[in-house]
Design a protein around this motif. Structure first.
Motif, PDB file in Angstrom:
ATOM      1  N   LYS A 171       5.979  -0.478  -6.304  1.00 19.93           N
ATOM      2  CA  LYS A 171       4.750   0.324  -6.266  1.00 19.93           C
ATOM      3  C   LYS A 171       4.790   1.519  -7.204  1.00 19.93           C
ATOM      4  CE  LYS A 171       3.491  -1.013  -1.558  1.00 19.93           C
ATOM      5  NZ  LYS A 171       3.050  -0.556  -0.215  1.00 19.93           N
ATOM      6  N   GLY A 172       5.890   1.661  -7.955  1.00 22.82           N
ATOM      7  CA  GLY A 172       5.949   2.714  -8.954  1.00 22.82           C
ATOM      8  C   GLY A 172       6.371   4.076  -8.446  1.00 22.82           C
ATOM      9  N   ALA A 173       6.657   4.217  -7.157  1.00 25.89           N
ATOM     10  CA  ALA A 173       7.080   5.494  -6.592  1.00 25.89           C
ATOM     11  C   ALA A 173       8.262   5.247  -5.664  1.00 25.89           C
ATOM     12  CB  ALA A 173       5.938   6.164  -5.822  1.00 25.89           C
ATOM     13  N   VAL A 174       9.374   5.939  -5.913  1.00 25.81           N
ATOM     14  CA  VAL A 174      10.583   5.759  -5.115  1.00 25.81           C
ATOM     15  C   VAL A 174      10.461   6.624  -3.865  1.00 25.81           C
ATOM     16  CG1 VAL A 174      13.097   5.907  -5.076  1.00 25.81           C
ATOM     17  CG2 VAL A 174      11.908   5.357  -7.209  1.00 25.81           C
ATOM     18  N   ARG A 175      10.014   6.002  -2.757  1.00 29.39           N
ATOM     19  CA  ARG A 175       9.749   6.751  -1.523  1.00 29.39           C
ATOM     20  C   ARG A 175      10.483   6.192  -0.316  1.00 29.39           C
ATOM     21  NH1 ARG A 175       3.095   6.914  -1.939  1.00 29.39           N
ATOM     22  NH2 ARG A 175       2.980   7.867  -4.028  1.00 29.39           N
ATOM     23  N   TRP A 176      11.158   5.059  -0.446  1.00 32.09           N
ATOM     24  CA  TRP A 176      11.691   4.372   0.722  1.00 32.09           C
ATOM     25  C   TRP A 176      13.181   4.062   0.578  1.00 32.09           C
ATOM     26  CZ3 TRP A 176       7.238   2.979  -1.888  1.00 32.09           C
ATOM     27  CH2 TRP A 176       6.028   3.143  -1.179  1.00 32.09           C
ATOM     28  N   TYR A 177      13.831   3.906   1.724  1.00 29.67           N
ATOM     29  CA  TYR A 177      15.153   3.299   1.816  1.00 29.67           C
ATOM     30  C   TYR A 177      14.964   1.910   2.413  1.00 29.67           C
ATOM     31  CZ  TYR A 177      17.464   7.791   1.017  1.00 29.67           C
ATOM     32  OH  TYR A 177      17.905   8.968   0.462  1.00 29.67           O
ATOM     33  N   SER A 178      15.492   0.914   1.755  1.00 28.96           N
ATOM     34  CA  SER A 178      15.374  -0.452   2.250  1.00 28.96           C
ATOM     35  C   SER A 178      16.567  -0.773   3.144  1.00 28.96           C
ATOM     36  CB  SER A 178      15.312  -1.444   1.083  1.00 28.96           C
ATOM     37  OG  SER A 178      15.269  -2.767   1.559  1.00 28.96           O
ATOM     38  N   LEU A 179      16.262  -1.220   4.368  1.00 28.48           N
ATOM     39  CA  LEU A 179      17.293  -1.616   5.316  1.00 28.48           C
ATOM     40  C   LEU A 179      17.377  -3.130   5.467  1.00 28.48           C
ATOM     41  CD1 LEU A 179      16.618   1.012   8.141  1.00 28.48           C
ATOM     42  CD2 LEU A 179      18.153   1.199   6.174  1.00 28.48           C
ATOM     43  N   GLY A 180      16.644  -3.856   4.641  1.00 30.82           N
ATOM     44  CA  GLY A 180      16.612  -5.306   4.742  1.00 30.82           C
ATOM     45  C   GLY A 180      15.544  -5.783   5.698  1.00 30.82           C
ATOM     46  N   PHE A 181      15.706  -5.475   6.977  1.00 30.95           N
ATOM     47  CA  PHE A 181      14.725  -5.895   7.980  1.00 30.95           C
ATOM     48  C   PHE A 181      13.570  -4.904   8.110  1.00 30.95           C
ATOM     49  CE2 PHE A 181      17.852  -3.217   9.984  1.00 30.95           C
ATOM     50  CZ  PHE A 181      17.117  -2.395  10.813  1.00 30.95           C
ATOM     51  N   ALA A 182      13.720  -3.715   7.540  1.00 28.93           N
ATOM     52  CA  ALA A 182      12.678  -2.682   7.612  1.00 28.93           C
ATOM     53  C   ALA A 182      12.950  -1.660   6.518  1.00 28.93           C
ATOM     54  CB  ALA A 182      12.661  -2.015   8.987  1.00 28.93           C
ATOM     55  N   SER A 183      12.064  -0.687   6.403  1.00 28.64           N
ATOM     56  CA  SER A 183      12.229   0.382   5.425  1.00 28.64           C
ATOM     57  C   SER A 183      11.945   1.723   6.104  1.00 28.64           C
ATOM     58  CB  SER A 183      11.291   0.183   4.226  1.00 28.64           C
ATOM     59  OG  SER A 183       9.935   0.192   4.645  1.00 28.64           O
ATOM     60  N   ILE A 184      12.514   2.777   5.536  1.00 25.00           N
ATOM     61  CA  ILE A 184      12.335   4.123   6.069  1.00 25.00           C
ATOM     62  C   ILE A 184      11.800   5.020   4.965  1.00 25.00           C
ATOM     63  CG2 ILE A 184      13.480   6.151   7.040  1.00 25.00           C
ATOM     64  CD1 ILE A 184      15.475   4.336   8.354  1.00 25.00           C
ATOM     65  N   GLN A 185      10.764   5.777   5.272  1.00 24.88           N
ATOM     66  CA  GLN A 185      10.202   6.744   4.343  1.00 24.88           C
ATOM     67  C   GLN A 185      10.547   8.148   4.853  1.00 24.88           C
ATOM     68  OE1 GLN A 185       6.049   6.225   3.543  1.00 24.88           O
ATOM     69  NE2 GLN A 185       5.927   7.952   2.125  1.00 24.88           N
ATOM     70  N   PRO A 186      11.514   8.822   4.219  1.00 19.32           N
ATOM     71  CA  PRO A 186      11.979  10.122   4.741  1.00 19.32           C
ATOM     72  C   PRO A 186      10.890  11.182   4.827  1.00 19.32           C
ATOM     73  CG  PRO A 186      13.511   9.260   3.105  1.00 19.32           C
ATOM     74  CD  PRO A 186      12.299   8.388   3.058  1.00 19.32           C
ATOM     75  N   THR A 220      14.219   3.001  -3.133  1.00 16.84           N
ATOM     76  CA  THR A 220      13.554   1.902  -3.833  1.00 16.84           C
ATOM     77  C   THR A 220      12.057   2.149  -3.849  1.00 16.84           C
ATOM     78  OG1 THR A 220      13.229  -0.503  -3.860  1.00 16.84           O
ATOM     79  CG2 THR A 220      13.320   0.546  -1.717  1.00 16.84           C
ATOM     80  N   ASP A 221      11.368   1.476  -4.767  1.00 20.99           N
ATOM     81  CA  ASP A 221       9.912   1.661  -4.867  1.00 20.99           C
ATOM     82  C   ASP A 221       9.126   0.443  -4.397  1.00 20.99           C
ATOM     83  OD1 ASP A 221      10.492  -0.094  -6.889  1.00 20.99           O
ATOM     84  OD2 ASP A 221       9.480   1.024  -8.473  1.00 20.99           O
ATOM     85  N   PHE A 222       9.803  -0.657  -4.080  1.00 19.78           N
ATOM     86  CA  PHE A 222       9.147  -1.896  -3.640  1.00 19.78           C
ATOM     87  C   PHE A 222       8.046  -2.330  -4.621  1.00 19.78           C
ATOM     88  CE2 PHE A 222      10.770  -0.411   0.522  1.00 19.78           C
ATOM     89  CZ  PHE A 222      11.522  -1.522   0.847  1.00 19.78           C
TER      90      PHE A 222
END
Length: 388
Positions: free
Chosen positions: A115-130, A111-113
């Motif tokens: 911000k125009g760049a798909v960099r994160w995985y949304s976990l609901g309570f937090a996010s991870i940027q690989p 997801t991009d939240f």
């Protein structure tokens, strides 16, 4: 009776882990990292309440999360720094493979939240940027390949590491995340230089970077917009760069005073990418110079220790980790003062963020593991290939 016949068994004096770790770790560097985290918490008390109020949270909601993720990062750093270089290498390569797969799956599951760049995985309570976890693992994997190429009958590790770098840079550019792509390419270039790359080849690589940058400017609106904003002689005062520039100017030498800054009410990323603007406005140039000195101390002391290291893998991996740590800090602060185009990169251990904090703790823990004092063996052992 057995001892009389066969002799007594030798008693091995094994030093406990914690005393050995404390004796061999660079105490100045680890103290600097802890101080950077403390500065991050201090600035979080100033920068996060406006964002928390905007999102309907308690005033120090983000500070509490910073303390939680920061605590995890400090634990990860300490545990990793107690490991031996070979264990660090095995775990780092395993983590690198997992992070690389996660990076490749981002276009489908990320997801991009907004911000125009798909960099994160949304976990609901937090996010991870690989990409944050990918960098330290990549440095160790590339250093392993480069060191293996120097062994008799070893694989073509330099070529393999180069192709691996190109794959990672391509996936990062697809997000788009040109800042992290440039950081990965820089880390590989530094390690390749330390491994003995000819200057001509490095010059050709620099030319390739310019060509790829020109192509990205012509074909990526996201990239072109940031470059145009950087080259523009006038700064729009309503943009993040405009607010940050004004805050730094207002701060002067000693700052406007604790809690008296106004930029935190205007900057949406005041607690992350532009945290240095909050520091400059409220505490002035004095705190900024202290922050720079802390980063410089970690990098310089680590490189000085690595100069005495005879193991090529440890020397290459440690150099790569130290350089990306310092360069990421330099890029973040350079963007805030308009020395570099906007990158969307955090300030290590100071900016708010879960992925960046924990990944930074792991990366610095690896660096401390590689720079711990250890017996280097005699020069004759080195020449015979038996040095450890």
């Amino acid at each position: 009776m057995t001892e009389m016949v066969y002799g007594s068994a030798p008693v091995r004096d094994v030093e406990p882990v914690l005393p050995k770790w404390w004796r061999t770790i660079d105490k100045w560097s680890i103290s600097c990292v802890l101080m950077l985290f403390g500065v991050g918490l201090l600035l979080g008390f100033a920068a996060s309440p406006p964002l928390a109020e905007k999102n309907g949270f308690a005033p120090f909601y983000y500070v509490q999360r910073q303390m939680f993720f920061g605590g995890m990062a400090m634990i990860a750093m300490l545990v990793t720094s107690m490991m031996g270089p070979m264990l660090v290498r095995r775990l780092a390569i395993l983590g690198f493979l997992v992070a690389l797969i996660a990076l490749m799956m981002l276009p489908f599951l990320g997801t991009d939240f907004g911000k125009g760049a798909v960099r994160w995985y949304s976990l609901g309570f937090a996010s991870i940027q690989p990409s944050e976890f990918l960098k330290p693992g990549f440095v160790v994997a590339a250093a392993w390949l480069m060191a293996a190429s120097r062994e008799i009958g070893g694989p073509p590790g330099l070529s393999w590491s180069f192709f691996l770098t190109l794959i990672i840079v391509a996936f990062l550019a697809m997000q788009p995340d040109f800042g992290q792509a440039a950081l990965v390419l820089f880390a590989w270039g530094v390690m390749y230089f330390v491994a003995g790359a000819p200057i001509l080849l490095l010059g050709l690589m620099a030319g390739m970077v310019v060509l790829v940058g020109s192509f990205a400017y012509s074909n990526s609106e996201h990239f072109a917009r940031r470059i145009d904003g950087f080259w523009s002689p006038d700064v729009d005062p309503t943009t993040q760069l405009g607010f940050a520039t004004n805050a730094i100017q207002e701060g002067g030498f000693f700052g406007v005073g604790v809690g008296e800054g106004t930029v935190k009410w205007s900057l949406p990323d005041a607690h992350t990418d532009f945290i240095i603007a909050v520091a400059a406005e409220e505490y002035g140039l004095v705190l900024v110079m202290c922050i720079i000195a802390l980063y410089a101390t970690v990098v310089v002391r680590s490189l000085m220790r690595l100069m005495r290291e005879r193991d090529p893998f440890i020397r290459l991996a440690g150099t790569g980790l130290a350089c990306i740590f310092g360069v990421q800090a330099m890029i973040n602060m350079g963007v805030a003062v308009r020395l570099l185009p906007a990158k969307g990169m955090t300030l290590p251990f100071v900016s708010y963020g879960g992925s960046s904090l924990i990944a930074g703790g792991i990366a610095v823990g690896m660096l401390f593991a590689f720079t711990r004092s250890r017996p280097q063996g005699e020069i004759g052992d080195l020449l015979r290939g038996r040095a450890r």
